[in-house]
Write a protein that holds these residues in place. Structure first.
Motif, PDB file in Angstrom:
ATOM      1  N   THR A  80       0.697  -1.127   0.109  1.00 32.78           N
ATOM      2  CA  THR A  80       0.077   0.086  -0.143  1.00 32.78           C
ATOM      3  C   THR A  80       0.935   1.161  -0.050  1.00 32.78           C
ATOM      4  N   HIS A  81       2.165   1.195   0.453  1.00 31.05           N
ATOM      5  CA  HIS A  81       2.926   2.477   0.638  1.00 31.05           C
ATOM      6  C   HIS A  81       2.427   3.129   1.843  1.00 31.05           C
ATOM      7  N   ASP A  82       1.335   2.862   2.489  1.00 28.91           N
ATOM      8  CA  ASP A  82       0.611   3.797   3.528  1.00 28.91           C
ATOM      9  C   ASP A  82       1.182   3.116   4.877  1.00 28.91           C
ATOM     10  N   PRO A  83       1.886   3.745   5.659  1.00 34.95           N
ATOM     11  CA  PRO A  83       2.176   3.411   6.932  1.00 34.95           C
ATOM     12  C   PRO A  83       1.251   2.809   7.581  1.00 34.95           C
ATOM     13  N   LYS A  84      -0.195   3.396   7.757  1.00 33.40           N
ATOM     14  CA  LYS A  84      -1.169   3.108   8.593  1.00 33.40           C
ATOM     15  C   LYS A  84      -1.528   1.629   8.350  1.00 33.40           C
ATOM     16  N   LEU A  85      -1.574   1.277   7.064  1.00 36.31           N
ATOM     17  CA  LEU A  85      -1.979  -0.193   6.500  1.00 36.31           C
ATOM     18  C   LEU A  85      -0.773  -0.930   6.532  1.00 36.31           C
ATOM     19  N   ASP A  86       0.386  -0.526   6.055  1.00 36.78           N
ATOM     20  CA  ASP A  86       1.420  -1.557   5.923  1.00 36.78           C
ATOM     21  C   ASP A  86       2.182  -1.959   7.267  1.00 36.78           C
ATOM     22  N   ASP A  87       2.317  -0.700   8.194  1.00 34.36           N
ATOM     23  CA  ASP A  87       3.091  -1.184   9.518  1.00 34.36           C
ATOM     24  C   ASP A  87       2.336  -2.199  10.289  1.00 34.36           C
ATOM     25  N   PRO A  88       1.013  -2.016  10.450  1.00 36.70           N
ATOM     26  CA  PRO A  88       0.292  -3.163  11.183  1.00 36.70           C
ATOM     27  C   PRO A  88       0.508  -4.582  10.746  1.00 36.70           C
ATOM     28  N   ALA A  89       0.392  -4.672   9.489  1.00 40.25           N
ATOM     29  CA  ALA A  89       0.541  -5.894   8.867  1.00 40.25           C
ATOM     30  C   ALA A  89       1.961  -6.561   8.847  1.00 40.25           C
ATOM     31  N   LEU A  90       2.926  -5.561   8.812  1.00 32.18           N
ATOM     32  CA  LEU A  90       4.361  -6.141   9.056  1.00 32.18           C
ATOM     33  C   LEU A  90       4.673  -6.575  10.325  1.00 32.18           C
ATOM     34  N   ALA A  91       4.044  -5.921  11.404  1.00 32.54           N
ATOM     35  CA  ALA A  91       4.032  -6.204  12.651  1.00 32.54           C
ATOM     36  C   ALA A  91       3.765  -7.552  12.826  1.00 32.54           C
ATOM     37  N   ALA A  92       2.298  -7.835  12.498  1.00 30.56           N
ATOM     38  CA  ALA A  92       1.612  -9.013  12.627  1.00 30.56           C
ATOM     39  C   ALA A  92       2.535 -10.189  11.824  1.00 30.56           C
TER      40      ALA A  92
END
Lengths: 107, 233
Positions: free
Chosen positions: B149-161
Protein backbone atom coordinates in the motif's frame (compact mmCIF):
# COMPACT_ATOMS: atom_id res chain seq x y z
CA UNK A 1 3.15 -29.58 -6.20
CA UNK A 2 0.54 -28.82 -8.78
CA UNK A 3 -0.72 -25.49 -9.99
CA UNK A 4 -4.25 -24.33 -9.46
CA UNK A 5 -4.83 -24.50 -13.20
CA UNK A 6 -3.91 -28.20 -13.34
CA UNK A 7 -6.44 -30.02 -11.22
CA UNK A 8 -5.18 -33.55 -11.87
CA UNK A 9 -7.29 -35.44 -9.35
CA UNK A 10 -10.37 -33.36 -10.13
CA UNK A 11 -9.95 -34.09 -13.84
CA UNK A 12 -9.46 -37.80 -13.13
CA UNK A 13 -12.71 -37.81 -11.14
CA UNK A 14 -14.51 -35.95 -13.95
CA UNK A 15 -13.32 -38.43 -16.61
CA UNK A 16 -14.29 -41.35 -14.37
CA UNK A 17 -17.68 -39.74 -13.70
CA UNK A 18 -18.21 -39.57 -17.46
CA UNK A 19 -17.62 -43.34 -17.64
CA UNK A 20 -14.13 -43.14 -19.14
CA UNK A 21 -11.24 -45.39 -18.21
CA UNK A 22 -8.59 -43.41 -16.32
CA UNK A 23 -5.06 -44.05 -15.10
CA UNK A 24 -2.83 -42.04 -12.78
CA UNK A 25 0.95 -41.96 -13.15
CA UNK A 26 3.04 -40.76 -10.20
CA UNK A 27 6.78 -40.07 -9.95
CA UNK A 28 7.85 -42.23 -6.97
CA UNK A 29 11.66 -42.04 -7.18
CA UNK A 30 14.19 -39.79 -8.89
CA UNK A 31 17.97 -40.04 -9.16
CA UNK A 32 20.26 -37.27 -10.32
CA UNK A 33 18.81 -34.41 -12.28
CA UNK A 34 15.15 -34.85 -13.12
CA UNK A 35 12.67 -32.25 -14.22
CA UNK A 36 9.70 -33.15 -12.01
CA UNK A 37 9.95 -33.95 -8.29
CA UNK A 38 8.71 -37.05 -6.49
CA UNK A 39 4.93 -36.89 -6.13
CA UNK A 40 4.35 -35.26 -9.54
CA UNK A 41 1.37 -36.76 -11.30
CA UNK A 42 -0.14 -37.22 -14.73
CA UNK A 43 -3.70 -38.37 -15.41
CA UNK A 44 -4.61 -40.13 -18.66
CA UNK A 45 -7.99 -41.12 -20.04
CA UNK A 46 -8.75 -44.04 -22.33
CA UNK A 47 -8.46 -41.88 -25.43
CA UNK A 48 -4.96 -40.77 -24.47
CA UNK A 49 -5.98 -37.28 -23.30
CA UNK A 50 -3.63 -36.19 -20.51
CA UNK A 51 -3.26 -33.52 -17.87
CA UNK A 52 -0.01 -32.40 -16.13
CA UNK A 53 3.33 -34.22 -16.37
CA UNK A 54 5.85 -36.61 -14.83
CA UNK A 55 8.87 -35.22 -16.72
CA UNK A 56 9.87 -32.35 -18.94
CA UNK A 57 7.96 -34.07 -21.71
CA UNK A 58 10.64 -36.68 -22.50
CA UNK A 59 8.85 -39.81 -21.27
CA UNK A 60 5.18 -38.84 -21.41
CA UNK A 61 4.61 -40.71 -24.67
CA UNK A 62 5.85 -43.98 -23.17
CA UNK A 63 4.02 -43.42 -19.89
CA UNK A 64 0.73 -42.84 -21.72
CA UNK A 65 1.24 -46.04 -23.71
CA UNK A 66 1.72 -48.03 -20.48
CA UNK A 67 -1.16 -46.18 -18.81
CA UNK A 68 -3.50 -47.29 -21.61
CA UNK A 69 -2.43 -50.90 -20.88
CA UNK A 70 -3.18 -50.35 -17.20
CA UNK A 71 -6.60 -48.93 -18.05
CA UNK A 72 -7.39 -52.07 -20.03
CA UNK A 73 -5.92 -54.76 -17.72
CA UNK A 74 -6.18 -53.07 -14.30
CA UNK A 75 -2.62 -54.03 -13.36
CA UNK A 76 -0.41 -51.51 -11.60
CA UNK A 77 2.97 -50.88 -13.23
CA UNK A 78 6.28 -49.57 -11.95
CA UNK A 79 8.19 -48.03 -14.85
CA UNK A 80 11.88 -47.15 -14.90
CA UNK A 81 13.30 -44.53 -17.18
CA UNK A 82 16.86 -43.34 -17.38
CA UNK A 83 20.16 -43.31 -19.16
CA UNK A 84 21.19 -46.76 -17.94
CA UNK A 85 17.94 -48.24 -19.12
CA UNK A 86 17.71 -49.87 -22.53
CA UNK A 87 14.64 -47.76 -23.14
CA UNK A 88 16.91 -44.73 -22.99
CA UNK A 89 17.54 -45.14 -26.69
CA UNK A 90 13.84 -44.66 -27.30
CA UNK A 91 12.70 -42.43 -24.48
CA UNK A 92 15.81 -41.27 -22.67
CA UNK A 93 15.87 -38.31 -20.35
CA UNK A 94 17.84 -35.56 -22.01
CA UNK A 95 18.93 -34.26 -18.62
CA UNK A 96 20.63 -37.53 -17.76
CA UNK A 97 18.54 -38.32 -14.69
CA UNK A 98 16.46 -41.36 -13.83
CA UNK A 99 12.87 -41.57 -12.73
CA UNK A 100 10.58 -44.33 -11.55
CA UNK A 101 6.88 -43.92 -12.30
CA UNK A 102 4.01 -45.83 -10.68
CA UNK A 103 0.93 -46.32 -12.86
CA UNK A 104 -2.48 -47.31 -11.47
CA UNK A 105 -6.02 -47.47 -12.75
CA UNK A 106 -8.71 -45.31 -11.14
CA UNK A 107 -11.41 -47.85 -10.30
CA UNK B 1 -6.80 -46.25 -6.96
CA UNK B 2 -10.25 -46.97 -5.52
CA UNK B 3 -12.90 -44.39 -6.31
CA UNK B 4 -13.56 -43.99 -2.58
CA UNK B 5 -9.92 -42.97 -2.00
CA UNK B 6 -10.05 -40.46 -4.85
CA UNK B 7 -13.30 -38.95 -3.55
CA UNK B 8 -11.88 -38.68 -0.03
CA UNK B 9 -8.72 -37.05 -1.40
CA UNK B 10 -10.81 -34.47 -3.24
CA UNK B 11 -12.95 -33.86 -0.13
CA UNK B 12 -9.86 -33.35 2.05
CA UNK B 13 -8.54 -30.88 -0.48
CA UNK B 14 -11.77 -28.83 -0.53
CA UNK B 15 -11.74 -28.79 3.27
CA UNK B 16 -8.04 -27.76 3.20
CA UNK B 17 -7.15 -30.72 5.40
CA UNK B 18 -3.73 -32.37 5.09
CA UNK B 19 -3.81 -36.04 4.08
CA UNK B 20 -1.24 -38.57 2.88
CA UNK B 21 -1.77 -41.35 0.37
CA UNK B 22 0.24 -44.49 1.16
CA UNK B 23 0.68 -47.00 -1.68
CA UNK B 24 2.30 -50.42 -1.48
CA UNK B 25 4.18 -50.32 -4.78
CA UNK B 26 4.28 -54.10 -5.25
CA UNK B 27 0.49 -54.55 -5.04
CA UNK B 28 -1.05 -51.12 -5.53
CA UNK B 29 -2.92 -51.44 -2.20
CA UNK B 30 -3.58 -48.00 -0.71
CA UNK B 31 -4.50 -46.22 2.49
CA UNK B 32 -5.38 -42.61 3.13
CA UNK B 33 -3.76 -41.38 6.33
CA UNK B 34 -4.55 -38.23 8.29
CA UNK B 35 -3.80 -37.35 11.91
CA UNK B 36 -7.40 -38.37 12.66
CA UNK B 37 -7.93 -41.58 10.73
CA UNK B 38 -6.65 -44.21 8.33
CA UNK B 39 -8.90 -45.69 5.64
CA UNK B 40 -8.31 -48.08 2.76
CA UNK B 41 -7.27 -51.62 1.93
CA UNK B 42 -3.63 -51.21 3.00
CA UNK B 43 -3.09 -51.78 6.70
CA UNK B 44 -0.04 -50.17 8.26
CA UNK B 45 1.51 -50.93 11.65
CA UNK B 46 1.71 -48.01 14.09
CA UNK B 47 5.38 -47.27 13.34
CA UNK B 48 4.69 -47.03 9.59
CA UNK B 49 1.65 -44.87 10.19
CA UNK B 50 3.77 -42.53 12.32
CA UNK B 51 6.36 -42.35 9.53
CA UNK B 52 3.63 -41.46 7.03
CA UNK B 53 2.31 -38.68 9.27
CA UNK B 54 5.84 -37.36 9.76
CA UNK B 55 6.32 -37.12 5.98
CA UNK B 56 2.96 -35.36 5.68
CA UNK B 57 3.91 -32.82 8.31
CA UNK B 58 7.21 -32.14 6.53
CA UNK B 59 5.26 -31.84 3.23
CA UNK B 60 7.46 -34.54 1.68
CA UNK B 61 6.65 -37.36 -0.71
CA UNK B 62 8.83 -40.44 -1.06
CA UNK B 63 9.26 -44.13 -0.34
CA UNK B 64 9.51 -45.46 3.19
CA UNK B 65 10.49 -48.99 4.12
CA UNK B 66 7.75 -50.37 6.35
CA UNK B 67 7.80 -53.96 7.55
CA UNK B 68 10.03 -54.88 4.63
CA UNK B 69 7.69 -53.46 2.01
CA UNK B 70 8.23 -50.38 -0.12
CA UNK B 71 5.47 -47.91 0.74
CA UNK B 72 5.22 -44.77 -1.34
CA UNK B 73 3.90 -41.78 0.57
CA UNK B 74 2.39 -38.86 -1.29
CA UNK B 75 1.67 -35.80 0.84
CA UNK B 76 -1.34 -33.68 -0.02
CA UNK B 77 -1.18 -30.48 1.99
CA UNK B 78 -3.27 -27.38 1.44
CA UNK B 79 -1.49 -25.01 -0.97
CA UNK B 80 1.04 -22.49 0.34
CA UNK B 81 -0.53 -19.09 0.86
CA UNK B 82 0.21 -15.54 -0.21
CA UNK B 83 -1.37 -12.68 1.71
CA UNK B 84 -1.18 -9.41 -0.21
CA UNK B 85 -1.88 -6.22 1.72
CA UNK B 86 -2.99 -3.48 -0.65
CA UNK B 87 -5.39 -4.04 -3.54
CA UNK B 88 -3.23 -1.81 -5.70
CA UNK B 89 -2.27 -1.99 -9.38
CA UNK B 90 0.68 -4.36 -8.72
CA UNK B 91 -1.61 -6.71 -6.77
CA UNK B 92 -3.75 -7.20 -9.90
CA UNK B 93 -1.13 -9.21 -11.86
CA UNK B 94 0.48 -10.59 -8.66
CA UNK B 95 -2.67 -12.39 -7.48
CA UNK B 96 -3.24 -14.51 -10.62
CA UNK B 97 0.51 -15.13 -11.02
CA UNK B 98 0.74 -16.50 -7.48
CA UNK B 99 -2.39 -18.52 -8.06
CA UNK B 100 -0.82 -20.09 -11.20
CA UNK B 101 2.26 -20.92 -9.11
CA UNK B 102 0.00 -22.88 -6.77
CA UNK B 103 -0.59 -20.39 -3.95
CA UNK B 104 -3.89 -19.71 -2.23
CA UNK B 105 -4.09 -15.91 -2.48
CA UNK B 106 -5.88 -13.41 -0.23
CA UNK B 107 -5.82 -9.69 -0.99
CA UNK B 108 -6.45 -7.45 2.01
CA UNK B 109 -7.52 -3.82 1.74
CA UNK B 110 -10.11 -1.98 3.85
CA UNK B 111 -10.45 0.63 1.09
CA UNK B 112 -13.49 -0.61 -0.84
CA UNK B 113 -12.65 1.36 -3.97
CA UNK B 114 -9.45 -0.66 -4.31
CA UNK B 115 -10.64 -4.09 -3.18
CA UNK B 116 -13.43 -4.51 -5.72
CA UNK B 117 -14.48 -7.75 -7.38
CA UNK B 118 -14.24 -5.96 -10.70
CA UNK B 119 -10.53 -5.27 -10.18
CA UNK B 120 -9.90 -8.71 -8.67
CA UNK B 121 -12.05 -11.33 -10.35
CA UNK B 122 -11.65 -14.83 -8.84
CA UNK B 123 -9.47 -13.57 -5.96
CA UNK B 124 -10.33 -13.90 -2.28
CA UNK B 125 -10.71 -10.33 -1.01
CA UNK B 126 -10.76 -9.13 2.59
CA UNK B 127 -11.95 -5.64 3.57
CA UNK B 128 -10.61 -6.04 7.10
CA UNK B 129 -7.84 -3.87 8.54
CA UNK B 130 -4.54 -5.63 7.85
CA UNK B 131 -3.81 -6.49 11.49
CA UNK B 132 -7.30 -7.94 11.91
CA UNK B 133 -7.00 -9.88 8.66
CA UNK B 134 -3.63 -11.33 9.68
CA UNK B 135 -4.94 -12.24 13.13
CA UNK B 136 -7.67 -14.22 11.39
CA UNK B 137 -5.55 -15.72 8.60
CA UNK B 138 -2.71 -16.72 10.98
CA UNK B 139 0.32 -16.81 8.65
CA UNK B 140 2.33 -20.02 9.15
CA UNK B 141 5.61 -21.39 7.81
CA UNK B 142 3.94 -22.00 4.43
CA UNK B 143 2.66 -18.42 4.10
CA UNK B 144 4.20 -15.36 2.40
CA UNK B 145 3.08 -11.83 3.29
CA UNK B 146 3.61 -8.91 0.93
CA UNK B 147 2.61 -5.30 1.69
CA UNK B 148 2.00 -2.99 -1.27
CA UNK B 149 0.00 0.00 0.00
CA UNK B 150 2.90 2.45 0.67
CA UNK B 151 0.70 3.69 3.52
CA UNK B 152 2.27 3.19 6.97
CA UNK B 153 -1.22 3.10 8.50
CA UNK B 154 -1.94 -0.08 6.56
CA UNK B 155 1.51 -1.57 5.90
CA UNK B 156 3.07 -1.20 9.37
CA UNK B 157 0.44 -3.14 11.35
CA UNK B 158 0.56 -5.88 8.70
CA UNK B 159 4.36 -6.09 8.88
CA UNK B 160 4.29 -6.15 12.68
CA UNK B 161 1.80 -9.04 12.61
CA UNK B 162 3.85 -10.85 9.95
CA UNK B 163 7.06 -10.46 12.00
CA UNK B 164 5.31 -12.10 14.96
CA UNK B 165 4.34 -15.06 12.74
CA UNK B 166 6.36 -17.88 11.17
CA UNK B 167 5.76 -16.55 7.61
CA UNK B 168 8.54 -17.84 5.34
CA UNK B 169 8.61 -14.59 3.37
CA UNK B 170 7.81 -11.00 4.28
CA UNK B 171 8.17 -8.29 1.65
CA UNK B 172 7.31 -4.60 1.57
CA UNK B 173 7.01 -2.34 -1.46
CA UNK B 174 8.81 1.00 -1.30
CA UNK B 175 12.09 2.68 -2.17
CA UNK B 176 15.22 2.23 -0.06
CA UNK B 177 14.45 5.56 1.62
CA UNK B 178 10.85 4.56 2.36
CA UNK B 179 12.08 1.25 3.66
CA UNK B 180 14.65 2.86 5.98
CA UNK B 181 11.92 5.04 7.47
CA UNK B 182 9.70 1.98 7.85
CA UNK B 183 12.42 0.05 9.67
CA UNK B 184 12.96 3.00 12.01
CA UNK B 185 9.24 3.05 12.90
CA UNK B 186 9.13 -0.73 13.48
CA UNK B 187 12.32 -0.52 15.51
CA UNK B 188 10.66 2.11 17.73
CA UNK B 189 7.87 -0.44 18.22
CA UNK B 190 10.43 -2.78 19.75
CA UNK B 191 11.47 -5.02 16.83
CA UNK B 192 15.16 -5.93 16.84
CA UNK B 193 17.54 -5.91 13.88
CA UNK B 194 17.37 -9.68 13.43
CA UNK B 195 13.60 -9.57 13.21
CA UNK B 196 13.59 -6.60 10.83
CA UNK B 197 16.10 -8.39 8.59
CA UNK B 198 13.28 -10.80 7.71
CA UNK B 199 11.57 -8.06 5.71
CA UNK B 200 12.55 -8.01 2.05
CA UNK B 201 12.52 -4.34 1.17
CA UNK B 202 12.35 -3.06 -1.46
CA UNK B 203 10.25 -6.13 -2.26
CA UNK B 204 11.23 -8.43 -5.14
CA UNK B 205 14.41 -9.42 -6.95
CA UNK B 206 16.37 -6.56 -8.51
CA UNK B 207 15.68 -7.32 -12.18
CA UNK B 208 14.92 -3.78 -13.27
CA UNK B 209 11.17 -4.35 -13.20
CA UNK B 210 9.13 -1.30 -14.17
CA UNK B 211 5.53 -2.20 -15.02
CA UNK B 212 3.15 -3.65 -12.40
CA UNK B 213 3.32 -7.05 -14.12
CA UNK B 214 7.13 -7.01 -14.17
CA UNK B 215 7.22 -6.04 -10.49
CA UNK B 216 4.83 -8.91 -9.79
CA UNK B 217 7.30 -11.24 -11.59
CA UNK B 218 10.17 -9.97 -9.42
CA UNK B 219 8.09 -10.50 -6.26
CA UNK B 220 7.03 -14.03 -7.23
CA UNK B 221 10.66 -14.83 -8.12
CA UNK B 222 11.85 -13.75 -4.67
CA UNK B 223 9.01 -15.58 -2.90
CA UNK B 224 9.87 -18.72 -4.90
CA UNK B 225 13.54 -18.47 -3.95
CA UNK B 226 12.67 -17.98 -0.27
CA UNK B 227 10.29 -20.94 -0.29
CA UNK B 228 12.81 -23.37 -1.72
CA UNK B 229 15.68 -22.02 0.36
CA UNK B 230 13.53 -22.81 3.43
CA UNK B 231 12.69 -26.25 2.10
CA UNK B 232 16.36 -27.04 1.38
CA UNK B 233 17.59 -25.98 4.82
Amino acid sequence: MTTASEDILGQAALWRGAGKGVALATVVTTWGSSPRPVGSQLAVDESGAMIASVSGGCIEGAVVKEALQTISDGKTRLLDFGVTNEQAWDVGLACGGKVQVFVERVE
Amino acid sequence: MKREILDRLLAARSAKQPVALATELATGAQALVSPKEMVGALSLPDAARAAVLKALQADRSGTIEAVGRGIFVQSFNPPPRLIVVGAVHIAQPLAPMASLAGYGVTVVDPRRAFASDQRFPDVELSAEWPDEALARLKPDARTAVVTLTHDPKLDDPALAAALRSAAFYIGALGSKKTHAARLARLSAEGFGDNELARIHGPVGLAIGAVSPAEIAVSIMAEVTEARHREAAS
